[in-house]
Design an enzyme around this catalytic site. Sequence first.
Site, PDB file in Angstrom:
ATOM      1  CB  SER A 289      -1.004  -0.009   1.147  1.00 40.65           C
ATOM      2  OG  SER A 289      -1.981   0.836   1.296  1.00 40.65           O
ATOM      3  CG  ASP A 300       7.640   4.918 -12.067  1.00 47.52           C
ATOM      4  OD1 ASP A 300       8.213   3.738 -12.016  1.00 47.52           O
ATOM      5  OD2 ASP A 300       6.472   4.964 -12.055  1.00 47.52           O
ATOM      6  CE  LYS A 314      -5.150  -2.015   0.928  1.00 49.43           C
ATOM      7  NZ  LYS A 314      -5.178  -0.549   0.254  1.00 49.43           N
TER       8      LYS A 314
END
Length: 423
Positions: A289, A300, A314
């Site tokens: 999460s 990224d 999740k």
Amino acid sequence: MRFSHFLGTMILLVGLCGTASSSQARDTDHYQALKQFSQVLDLIEKNYVQEVDRTDLIHGAIEGMLNSIDPHSTYIDLDKFKMMQEEFQGEFGGIGIQIGVRDKRLTVIAPIEDTPADKAGLRAGDIILEINGASALDISLEDAVSKIRGPKGEAVELTILHKESQAPEKVSIVRGTIPLVSVKFKELEPGYVHLRLTDFKANTTDDMHGKLREYSAKQELKGIVLDLRNNPGGLLNQAISVTDTFLRDGLIVYTQGRDPKSRKDEMASRQSTDVTCPVVVLINSGSASASEIVAGALQDRKRAILIGERTFGKGSVQTIMPLSDGSAVKLTIALYYTPNGRSIQAEGIDPDVELPFTLAAEDAAELRDFREANLSKHLDNPNGDAVLDPGALDAKEALAKDNQLRIGLSMVKSLPRFMQLTN
């Protein structure tokens, strides 16, 4: 012209009739469903072997309706709602475990360090079969938490099935006061620190900034090993603000609900608390999460190197919607995406450097209580091995026993050199 006008009018009329008919059909379906619910409610009240409370039936129906949607949407009664608020804001009485429901089985995600559950030997991946003699099969997460929590000094009995065991065992654990400490900080070498986030509470970012500020006042900060292993998540806004600490601008994460127009971008901004030194992030199958938001964004944006194992996966966002009687509904409203548009739901974040955790043979028996859940993108496909929680060890011991932390330190020290090679 006349034909064209007539054709257009006819199409318009057909469209209106089709819309009206479709709307009427939906209204009829809704009425039939409500009628059926009312009939069942009436049958129970009149014919059930014992007298039942209508409010309890309604609440049970609401809970069942929400639980049928996904594992994270649920009904939260008044007492549970207060308990959730305590968890994020203060202290609570309990045993100190992060739990989740997987395939209708109550599963330990991770014990919280130095709590009664940790000291009793509960481990990530353990299945809780019973709570005080009552079956935990099909139990909701909120019900399980409310049964396990309780006043400090009182015991709760759990029937546990360890991953490698063939038979369950009963464990009596005396509840304690569980502190909400989510930031652990340790110097590994002068200038290089181990920053461990155990979850994301309301004060996580402030605590992290405080520890970084205190250290930087005495020593130049040369590199951070950010440890998100076994971090089950928490508050979305804290994941965003933690990530923002390591980024000066650009996209951190975006959420997307059912409505295409509901996309919401969360952006980084330049702040006095920004950290610019090299960063390595440790992840494993217990990273879920909010911790996946941090890891995915830093990966990224090419701000950090990720080391370890694939994360839990999740990628859904829940919001708490209070109801008029003080209870609430927790509802999944969106999925979140990394800056490159990756949804990690049921997929997880892959590390840049795949490095399973390994224990030295002579330490395996001694450190048995530090084993981690073999979780992966789907809990049915184990992916992982034993994971040491280095929080209770000093820097020298942690580096000796934790190969992922050791490689993380080596990597963060080498990053400036690697950057020179690529320029």
